[in-house]
Design an enzyme around this catalytic site. Structure first.
Site, PDB file in Angstrom:
ATOM      1  N   ASN A   1     -13.337   2.649  -6.513  1.00  0.00           N
ATOM      2  CA  ASN A   1     -11.937   3.061  -6.549  1.00  0.00           C
ATOM      3  C   ASN A   1     -11.524   3.691  -5.225  1.00  0.00           C
ATOM      4  O   ASN A   1     -12.327   4.331  -4.550  1.00  0.00           O
ATOM      5  CB  ASN A   1     -11.709   4.036  -7.701  1.00  0.00           C
TER       6      ASN A   1
ATOM      7  N   HIS B   1     -15.250   0.982  -1.245  1.00  0.00           N
ATOM      8  CA  HIS B   1     -14.123   0.092  -0.962  1.00  0.00           C
ATOM      9  C   HIS B   1     -13.050   0.755  -0.107  1.00  0.00           C
ATOM     10  O   HIS B   1     -11.972   0.196   0.080  1.00  0.00           O
ATOM     11  CB  HIS B   1     -13.500  -0.421  -2.265  1.00  0.00           C
TER      12      HIS B   1
ATOM     13  N   TYR C   1       0.819  -1.209   0.000  1.00  0.00           N
ATOM     14  CA  TYR C   1       0.000   0.000   0.000  1.00  0.00           C
ATOM     15  C   TYR C   1       0.855   1.263   0.000  1.00  0.00           C
ATOM     16  O   TYR C   1       0.437   2.295  -0.542  1.00  0.00           O
ATOM     17  CB  TYR C   1      -0.985  -0.019   1.164  1.00  0.00           C
TER      18      TYR C   1
ATOM     19  N   ARG D   1       1.598   1.787  -3.549  1.00  0.00           N
ATOM     20  CA  ARG D   1       0.421   2.304  -4.245  1.00  0.00           C
ATOM     21  C   ARG D   1       0.216   3.785  -3.944  1.00  0.00           C
ATOM     22  O   ARG D   1      -0.158   4.566  -4.817  1.00  0.00           O
ATOM     23  CB  ARG D   1      -0.824   1.509  -3.847  1.00  0.00           C
TER      24      ARG D   1
END
Length: 249
Positions: free
Chosen positions: A99, A116, A63, A66
């Site tokens: 998203n 999410h 993460y 990301r």
């Protein structure tokens, strides 16, 4: 043949559902791009409660990468077209997005349900501390601890505020979408799915409910999904190219 266009009037309600295809056009990588793998790890290794319990450092490395990659991405024409139609419709608009990158908000969308979660938020894996803004890209091997638990003499690690595989969506988010649908059914209801196959939950459930409520249903996607017949209209192509004309922005 003229390009498709949704007509809006003072009685139109619009529910938009967006998926990974919209973000991909801004350069956000998806698991599908890598055959469902990240550095040879399965998606479940870095996006599930079991994966986090097994190796929280690996999950945080994923993460953090990301977060670093997403910082360089910007909203595309699809994002801005959705934000523009929201400004026209006001409370007769709701965006539910799968998203987690925050690009819809960056484009100006305000009535957003991030079903999410959000890449730039964290929460405690143990206490009831509310999710908080956290855009830190932690160094490899670092697993952040919860400061509130530390103040209480306890130790607990933070986790990304993401709905992982095997976890339920927040009921409050689903209730907000459901309430909007019921209100939309009192007017001219339009449901638009963008950049998602529309074949899995919650997309499949949304379009089914919208159809039962008499909505006009649209799908914009790069490829025709298995359940394309669930939608009254299907426009194939990139959302950034189709949405400005379809939404009249």
């Amino acid at each position: 043949m003229s390009a498709p266009k949704i007509e809006f009037d003072d009685n139109t309600y619009l529910l938009v559902l967006t998926g990974a295809g919209v973000s991909a056009e801004s350069g956000i990588p998806t698991f599908r791009d890598a055959g469902g793998l990240w550095e040879k790890h399965r998606v479940e290794d870095v996006a599930s409660p079991d994966g986090f319990r097994s190796d929280p450092a690996l999950v945080w490395r994923f993460y953090s990468q990301r977060r670093s990659a997403a910082r360089d991405c910007r909203p595309n024409a699809g994002h801005t077209a959705i934000a523009a139609v929201e400004r026209r419709l006001g409370d007769r608009f709701l965006l539910a997005t799968q998203n987690i990158d925050g690009l819809h908000t960056a484009a100006g969308s305000e009535r957003v349900v991030e079903i999410h979660g959000n890449l730039y938020k964290s929460r405690c894996s143990m206490c009831d501390r509310p999710p908080f803004q956290d855009d830190e890209a932690y160094p490899e091997g670092h697993v952040p601890a919860c400061g509130r638990c530390h103040e209480r003499g306890q130790f607990a690690v933070l986790r990304p505020h993401i709905v992982w595989f095997g976890e339920r969506l927040d009921p409050a988010h689903l209730q907000r979408v459901e309430a909007f649908m019921k209100k939309a059914a009192t007017g001219r209801f339009v449901f638009l799915a963008v950049g998602t196959s529309g074949a899995v939950q919650p997309a499949a459930g949304f379009v089914d409910v919208a159809n039962r409520l008499g909505a006009t249903t649209w799908l914009v996607n790069a490829d025709p999904p298995a359940n394309a017949s669930s939608f009254a209209h299907f426009a194939q192509g990139r959302s950034g190219e189709i949405l400005p004309g379809l939404l009249g922005s």
